[in-house]
Design a protein around this motif. Structure first.
Motif, short mmCIF file in Angstrom:
data_model
loop_
_atom_site.label_atom_id
_atom_site.label_comp_id
_atom_site.label_asym_id
_atom_site.label_seq_id
_atom_site.Cartn_x
_atom_site.Cartn_y
_atom_site.Cartn_z
N ALA A 1 8.99 10.10 1.26
CA ALA A 1 9.76 9.81 2.34
C ALA A 1 9.49 8.29 2.82
O ALA A 1 10.21 7.60 3.21
CB ALA A 1 9.59 10.79 3.53
N ARG A 2 8.12 8.25 2.96
CA ARG A 2 7.73 6.87 3.38
C ARG A 2 7.92 5.70 2.55
O ARG A 2 8.59 4.61 2.85
CB ARG A 2 6.18 6.85 3.54
N ILE A 3 7.98 6.11 1.24
CA ILE A 3 8.23 5.00 0.05
C ILE A 3 9.93 4.65 0.14
O ILE A 3 10.34 3.59 0.10
CB ILE A 3 7.95 5.79 -1.58
N GLU B 1 0.71 -1.16 -0.03
CA GLU B 1 -0.09 -0.09 -0.03
C GLU B 1 0.75 1.36 0.02
O GLU B 1 0.43 2.38 -0.63
CB GLU B 1 -0.90 0.11 1.15
N VAL B 2 2.00 1.23 0.70
CA VAL B 2 2.80 2.20 0.73
C VAL B 2 3.38 3.11 -0.79
O VAL B 2 3.36 4.15 -0.79
CB VAL B 2 4.13 2.18 1.47
N ARG C 1 11.90 4.77 2.67
CA ARG C 1 12.07 4.40 4.01
C ARG C 1 11.73 2.83 3.65
O ARG C 1 12.61 1.76 4.04
CB ARG C 1 11.41 4.81 5.26
N TRP C 2 10.58 2.59 3.20
CA TRP C 2 10.08 1.06 2.75
C TRP C 2 11.17 0.48 1.73
O TRP C 2 11.51 -0.69 2.06
CB TRP C 2 8.74 1.28 2.00
N ARG C 3 11.35 1.06 0.76
CA ARG C 3 12.50 0.69 0.06
C ARG C 3 13.73 0.35 0.51
O ARG C 3 14.43 -0.88 0.50
CB ARG C 3 12.76 1.52 -1.36
N ARG C 4 14.45 1.10 1.51
CA ARG C 4 15.38 0.69 2.12
C ARG C 4 15.32 -0.26 3.25
O ARG C 4 16.24 -1.08 3.24
CB ARG C 4 15.89 2.23 3.12
N ASP C 5 14.23 -0.35 3.81
CA ASP C 5 13.97 -1.45 4.78
C ASP C 5 14.01 -2.74 4.05
O ASP C 5 14.44 -3.94 4.42
CB ASP C 5 12.60 -1.44 5.59
#
Length: 294
Positions: free
Chosen positions: A225-227, A217-218, A229-233
């Motif tokens: 910024a959330r995208i 969903e992100v 962070r999600w990709r980095r994680d």
């Protein structure tokens, strides 16, 4: 960049006329030439190999044939070309700047993205594709002693019938780093084995729902910024699960607090001196298989 390939199977390199490499040749970004080693033989059978000294199975490629070919391609031979054949199109003087001779071989150093980045800075690459039991070892020794940058490289821990497949792999890995080769240079930044030292995060495209599977969903949120962070994680999770040795090689001082917290969940800790080490079994590692044992 100019790239020369010497092989007994020139047709094998026809794939270089396709896709981005082929387009780069057409646009003049890449001067890529393929040469038939047999053009430098001196007998009617066009012999390039002989039996190994010391006995044993297989045949070894002759250093005299390779020497004539490489001297000519590198521009160090007389202009009349190899014995018994017309002057080769590769016999003109090489362009100024750094030249590297690459010998693909399963006994070489393992080729990585770091090698590709390094070789992409050269002005010229010459790849010598061996066959049979390989090229007489004196060939690499001769050119290395003469001051040429010689690299014996392997694309993995397995054996192929010849160096042509490895040459294709190396040429594509290097050529795509040449400025102007890839349409969007930003696509090179976050890919696997890049400067971040991680595998790339999962990627998705339309449709958003396929076979009852939906994209995260992100990625539909529009919140950059959330995208990010999600990709980095996800890159950290994927690397920890599939290539733990890459996690252990990270510079802990370059990780942010969220990186460190996620790695702790995955079974890794960052020491005060920046080393990334696996936690003892049972500590952290909510994503089993994340530690070295996985």
């Amino acid at each position: 960049m100019r790239i020369d390939v010497v092989t007994i199977f020139p047709e094998y390199l026809a794939a270089l006329d396709l896709s981005l490499v082929g387009k780069a040749r057409q646009r003049g970004l890449l001067d890529l030439r393929v040469h038939d080693l047999r053009d430098w033989t001196a007998d009617r059978h066009r012999t390039v190999d002989d039996t190994p000294f010391g006995g044993g199975a297989g045949m070894v490629m002759r250093p005299d044939v390779w020497g004539r070919a490489l001297d000519d391609v590198l521009g160090t031979a007389p202009p009349e070309g190899p014995a018994g054949s017309p002057s080769s199109p590769g016999g003109d003087s090489p362009p100024p700047g750094a030249t590297t001779l690459i010998l693909p071989t399963p006994s070489g150093e393992v080729f990585t993205q770091r090698h590709a980045e390094d070789l992409a800075t050269a002005d010229r690459l010459v790849l010598a594709c061996g066959r049979y039991e390989g090229i007489d070892a004196r060939v690499a020794e001769h050119y290395r002693t003469g001051g040429l940058d010689v690299r014996e490289l392997s694309i993995g821990d397995y054996v192929l019938n010849g160096g042509e497949v490895a040459a294709l792999v190396m040429i594509e890995a290097v050529a795509r780093l040449v400025p102007g080769m890839v349409g969007n240079p930003e696509s090179l930044v976050e890919e696997s084995h890049g400067a971040a030292g991680l595998l790339e995060y999962p990627v998705y495209t339309k449709p958003p729902r396929w076979q009852d599977l939906e994209i995260p969903e992100v990625l539909l949120s529009g919140h950059h910024a959330r995208i990010d962070r999600w990709r980095r994680d996800e890159a950290l999770r994927r690397t920890a699960r599939r290539r733990p040795e890459m996690i252990a090689a990270l510079d802990g001082t370059a990780l942010d607090k969220k990186d460190v917290a996620l790695l702790a969940e995955l079974g890794w800790s960052v020491s005060d001196d920046g080393r990334v080490v696996a936690l003892p079994e049972g500590e952290g590692a909510t994503d089993r298989g994340a530690g070295p044992a996985g």
